[in-house]
Every structure is written in structure tokens, then in C-alpha cells.
Motif scaffolding. Structure first.
Motif, PDB file in Angstrom:
ATOM      1  N   HIS A  72       0.783  -1.071  -0.011  1.00 17.12           N
ATOM      2  CA  HIS A  72       0.068  -0.123  -0.145  1.00 17.12           C
ATOM      3  C   HIS A  72       0.796   1.432  -0.203  1.00 17.12           C
ATOM      4  O   HIS A  72       0.309   2.341  -0.171  1.00 17.12           O
ATOM      5  CB  HIS A  72      -0.996   0.008   1.236  1.00 17.12           C
ATOM      6  CG  HIS A  72      -2.138  -0.983   1.103  1.00 17.12           C
ATOM      7  ND1 HIS A  72      -2.817  -1.013   0.420  1.00 17.12           N
ATOM      8  CD2 HIS A  72      -2.087  -2.400   1.831  1.00 17.12           C
ATOM      9  CE1 HIS A  72      -3.731  -2.087   0.295  1.00 17.12           C
ATOM     10  NE2 HIS A  72      -3.356  -2.808   1.318  1.00 17.12           N
ATOM     11  N   ASP A  75       0.084   3.227  -2.937  1.00 23.78           N
ATOM     12  CA  ASP A  75      -1.364   3.653  -3.004  1.00 23.78           C
ATOM     13  C   ASP A  75      -1.338   5.265  -3.381  1.00 23.78           C
ATOM     14  O   ASP A  75      -2.245   5.986  -3.965  1.00 23.78           O
ATOM     15  CB  ASP A  75      -2.379   3.303  -1.832  1.00 23.78           C
ATOM     16  CG  ASP A  75      -2.567   2.061  -1.855  1.00 23.78           C
ATOM     17  OD1 ASP A  75      -2.208   1.219  -2.814  1.00 23.78           O
ATOM     18  OD2 ASP A  75      -3.126   1.482  -0.777  1.00 23.78           O
ATOM     19  N   ASN A  76      -0.351   5.804  -2.999  1.00 22.26           N
ATOM     20  CA  ASN A  76      -0.253   7.643  -2.979  1.00 22.26           C
ATOM     21  C   ASN A  76       1.168   7.919  -3.362  1.00 22.26           C
ATOM     22  O   ASN A  76       2.064   7.380  -3.004  1.00 22.26           O
ATOM     23  CB  ASN A  76      -0.678   8.184  -1.580  1.00 22.26           C
ATOM     24  CG  ASN A  76      -0.515   9.480  -1.624  1.00 22.26           C
ATOM     25  OD1 ASN A  76       0.240  10.181  -2.033  1.00 22.26           O
ATOM     26  ND2 ASN A  76      -1.690  10.098  -1.469  1.00 22.26           N
ATOM     27  N   PHE A  82       0.576   8.032   3.489  1.00 21.25           N
ATOM     28  CA  PHE A  82      -0.320   9.037   2.823  1.00 21.25           C
ATOM     29  C   PHE A  82      -1.585   8.599   2.246  1.00 21.25           C
ATOM     30  O   PHE A  82      -2.310   9.220   1.965  1.00 21.25           O
ATOM     31  CB  PHE A  82       0.524   9.898   1.971  1.00 21.25           C
ATOM     32  CG  PHE A  82       1.601  10.589   2.580  1.00 21.25           C
ATOM     33  CD1 PHE A  82       1.254  12.045   2.810  1.00 21.25           C
ATOM     34  CD2 PHE A  82       2.886  10.396   2.889  1.00 21.25           C
ATOM     35  CE1 PHE A  82       2.297  12.814   3.948  1.00 21.25           C
ATOM     36  CE2 PHE A  82       3.970  11.240   3.457  1.00 21.25           C
ATOM     37  CZ  PHE A  82       3.400  12.501   3.775  1.00 21.25           C
ATOM     38  N   GLY A  83      -1.695   7.170   2.064  1.00 17.81           N
ATOM     39  CA  GLY A  83      -2.645   6.269   1.627  1.00 17.81           C
ATOM     40  C   GLY A  83      -3.895   6.262   2.395  1.00 17.81           C
ATOM     41  O   GLY A  83      -3.686   6.311   3.720  1.00 17.81           O
ATOM     42  N   SER A  84      -4.947   6.004   1.741  1.00 21.50           N
ATOM     43  CA  SER A  84      -6.140   5.908   2.659  1.00 21.50           C
ATOM     44  C   SER A  84      -5.968   4.580   3.415  1.00 21.50           C
ATOM     45  O   SER A  84      -6.656   4.418   4.654  1.00 21.50           O
ATOM     46  CB  SER A  84      -7.591   5.489   1.669  1.00 21.50           C
ATOM     47  OG  SER A  84      -7.305   4.679   0.532  1.00 21.50           O
ATOM     48  N   HIS A  85      -5.392   3.677   3.101  1.00 26.43           N
ATOM     49  CA  HIS A  85      -5.062   2.442   3.936  1.00 26.43           C
ATOM     50  C   HIS A  85      -3.988   2.628   5.086  1.00 26.43           C
ATOM     51  O   HIS A  85      -4.435   1.994   6.066  1.00 26.43           O
ATOM     52  CB  HIS A  85      -4.437   1.140   2.963  1.00 26.43           C
ATOM     53  CG  HIS A  85      -4.298  -0.145   3.851  1.00 26.43           C
ATOM     54  ND1 HIS A  85      -5.420  -1.086   3.596  1.00 26.43           N
ATOM     55  CD2 HIS A  85      -3.272  -0.601   4.489  1.00 26.43           C
ATOM     56  CE1 HIS A  85      -5.124  -1.929   4.420  1.00 26.43           C
ATOM     57  NE2 HIS A  85      -3.602  -1.851   5.046  1.00 26.43           N
ATOM     58  N   CYS A  86      -3.178   3.666   4.910  1.00 24.93           N
ATOM     59  CA  CYS A  86      -2.351   3.923   6.107  1.00 24.93           C
ATOM     60  C   CYS A  86      -3.120   4.459   7.167  1.00 24.93           C
ATOM     61  O   CYS A  86      -2.633   4.366   8.423  1.00 24.93           O
ATOM     62  CB  CYS A  86      -1.404   5.029   5.467  1.00 24.93           C
ATOM     63  SG  CYS A  86      -0.209   4.353   4.163  1.00 24.93           S
ATOM     64  N   LEU A  87      -4.278   4.909   6.914  1.00 19.56           N
ATOM     65  CA  LEU A  87      -5.162   5.356   8.307  1.00 19.56           C
ATOM     66  C   LEU A  87      -5.535   4.261   9.086  1.00 19.56           C
ATOM     67  O   LEU A  87      -5.797   4.345  10.177  1.00 19.56           O
ATOM     68  CB  LEU A  87      -6.544   6.208   7.729  1.00 19.56           C
ATOM     69  CG  LEU A  87      -6.237   7.446   7.020  1.00 19.56           C
ATOM     70  CD1 LEU A  87      -7.435   8.062   6.403  1.00 19.56           C
ATOM     71  CD2 LEU A  87      -5.404   8.507   7.850  1.00 19.56           C
ATOM     72  N   LYS A  88      -5.582   3.179   8.360  1.00 21.57           N
ATOM     73  CA  LYS A  88      -6.153   1.861   9.359  1.00 21.57           C
ATOM     74  C   LYS A  88      -4.886   0.958   9.529  1.00 21.57           C
ATOM     75  O   LYS A  88      -5.227   0.134  10.230  1.00 21.57           O
ATOM     76  CB  LYS A  88      -7.296   1.041   8.525  1.00 21.57           C
ATOM     77  CG  LYS A  88      -8.308   1.779   8.065  1.00 21.57           C
ATOM     78  CD  LYS A  88      -9.281   0.837   7.408  1.00 21.57           C
ATOM     79  CE  LYS A  88      -8.741   0.908   5.773  1.00 21.57           C
ATOM     80  NZ  LYS A  88      -9.559   0.122   4.836  1.00 21.57           N
ATOM     81  N   CYS A  89      -3.716   1.390   9.209  1.00 21.75           N
ATOM     82  CA  CYS A  89      -2.652   0.412   9.409  1.00 21.75           C
ATOM     83  C   CYS A  89      -2.212   0.369  10.735  1.00 21.75           C
ATOM     84  O   CYS A  89      -1.823   1.382  11.382  1.00 21.75           O
ATOM     85  CB  CYS A  89      -1.364   1.089   8.488  1.00 21.75           C
ATOM     86  SG  CYS A  89       0.093  -0.066   8.734  1.00 21.75           S
TER      87      CYS A  89
END
Length: 255
Positions: A72, A75-76, A82-89
Motif C-alpha cells: 500500500h 497507493d499514494n 499518505f494512502g487511505s489504507h495507512c489510516l487503518k494500518c
């Protein structure tokens, strides 16, 4: 974790030098890295390099997700964090939380996907440290993928055992009535003689009884846990789960 790893992860008062810390963690079996305030890897032991599994791959000064090869990170365009997935990592949040609260975290479990390795189940440990006057986070990763797969296998065996027991009970209860219905349908078909319509209907009853008999036989020989979709849910795939089909296919191959 080994005793040495536990000591390393729980010693809150000691201030380390970079060389001394690397000597301490380098021979530990867990993948251990030191992460700075910018989430960059500034130290990594041998186990981290083995985990990444890329010869000559540059780990030091890379942001954590970039260094480990998290899929991921792409992803950005700005990379890891910085990706949207990183917020949930959970890996990212664990490092940030330890940096902010100065408190260690133990046995945080997550699943991540890595380039060249696919999805891996991880157990995360963090510990705040001071390295040459700089506050850093000691990050340890335990790969528990095989242990999780073993647990899944055991769960499937337990499910199968339950299904087999239920199938045995169903076959036992249904077997006798089916035999009686089949026997009487054969007698009726013989007695009707030329009455074709009734005879055809009775023979169809017989055929359906035989079909039920085939199903109960397959149920009694379940050897695998296989499912299929049904009305938005899942049910046991009797045909695929039965050893009867396996034996038939084996016989065909042996010919």
C-alpha cells in the motif's frame, strides 16, 4: 519472544548508542528495527533483512512501510503514510502511539500484504527508547502466519468432525425409511402391470429415493471440509467433500 528480546523491549531507563543497540538486537530471532520521529528506519537487525528478502535492498533511512515493502506504499505518490489504507494500518498507528505516549505496546496483531511475500499475519511489539539523545521507537515484528494457518487447519478439522458426526446421525435416521419406501415402490410398480402413468410415477418415486440414498451415502463418507454458496450463505458441498468422488477419480486415473 526470547528472554533477551523481552529485556530489550522492556528496558525503559537505559540510553543506548547506535552500535551498542545494533549489537544487542542483531542476533535476535525477531525482526527488530529502530524507527525515528519521521517514521524512518535508522537501524535494522539481520532478521529484518531476511524478512524483506531482497539482497542489497536499502532499508536504512526509508520510511517504515517503504522499507518493509508494504504493497500500500504505492497507493499514494507520496508513499507510506499518505494512502487511505495507512489510516487503518496498525503498524503505522502503533509506532505513532508509542512515539506520542512514550508507552510500549505488546502483541498487537494485524495482517499486512508485502511485495513478493503476499499477506502475512504479524504480531507487533514497540518500546520507546533514547538513542544518542533522540527519542525513537524500537519495533519488533513476529511473523505468526504459519501459526495462524495451523490454527485454521485445526478449526477446519474440528468443523469436519462435527459435520461428519451430524452426517452419520442423519444417514442412520434416514436409511431405514428410505429402504422401506424403495421396497414398497418396487412392489407397487410390479403390481400395476400396464397402467403406464401410475407405473411411471411410482418409478419416479423410486428414482428419487435412490437419489436420496446416494446423498446419504456421500454424507456418510465425508472426508473434507468443503463449502459452496447457497442463497447468500454457505453450505457443505456434499459432492466435493465426500471421499466417494475422490475414490472414483482415483480409480479412473489408475486405469
Amino acid at each position: 519472544m526470547t528472554r533477551l528480546a523481552q529485556d530489550c523491549m522492556t528496558n525503559e531507563s537505559k540510553i543506548y548508542t547506535r552500535k551498542g543497540l545494533l549489537e544487542l538486537i542483531d542476533n535476535l530471532p525477531l525482526a527488530i528495527a529502530v524507527i525515528d520521529q519521521h517514521r524512518r528506519v535508522i537501524l535494522a537487525n539481520r532478521a529484518v533483512h531476511l524478512f524483506v528478502n531482497h539482497k542489497g535492498y536499502r532499508l536504512i533511512d526509508q520510511v517504515c512501510g517503504d522499507a518493509l515493502g508494504c504493497v500500500h506504499r504505492e497507493d499514494n505518490p507520496q508513499g507510506c503514510g499518505f494512502g487511505s489504507h495507512c489510516l487503518k494500518c496498525k503498524l503505522n498507528s502503533s509506532v505513532r502511539q508509542t512515539m506520542e505516549t512514550k508507552e510500549s505496546l505488546n502483541m498487537v496483531e494485524t495482517r499486512m500484504e508485502f511485495t513478493g511475500m503476499g499477506k502475512r499475519d504479524l504480531r507487533i511489539f514497540t518500546q520507546p527508547l533514547v538513542l544518542r539523545g533522540e527519542e525513537v521507537v524500537l519495533l519488533a515484528l513476529e511473523d505468526i502466519t504459519e501459526a495462524r494457518q495451523h490454527e485454521q487447519t485445526l478449526m477446519e478439522k474440528e468443523r469436519l468432525a462435527t459435520v461428519v458426526q451430524m452426517a452419520g446421525a442423519v444417514c442412520h435416521e434416514m436409511g431405514q425409511p428410505l429402504m422401506v419406501i424403495q421396497g414398497f415402490s418396487e412392489l407397487l410398480a410390479e403390481d400395476l402391470g400396464d397402467e403406464e402413468t401410475l407405473r411411471s410415477n411410482i418409478l419416479e418415486i423410486k428414482n428419487q429415493v435412490q437419489r436420496l440414498g446416494d446423498i446419504t451415502r456421500k454424507l456418510s463418507r465425508l472426508g473434507q471440509y468443503r463449502t459452496k454458496g447457497y442463497l447468500g450463505s454457505k453450505i457443505i458441498d456434499i459432492g466435493a467433500a465426500s471421499n466417494e468422488n475422490t475414490d472414483k477419480n482415483k480409480g479412473i486415473r489408475e486405469r
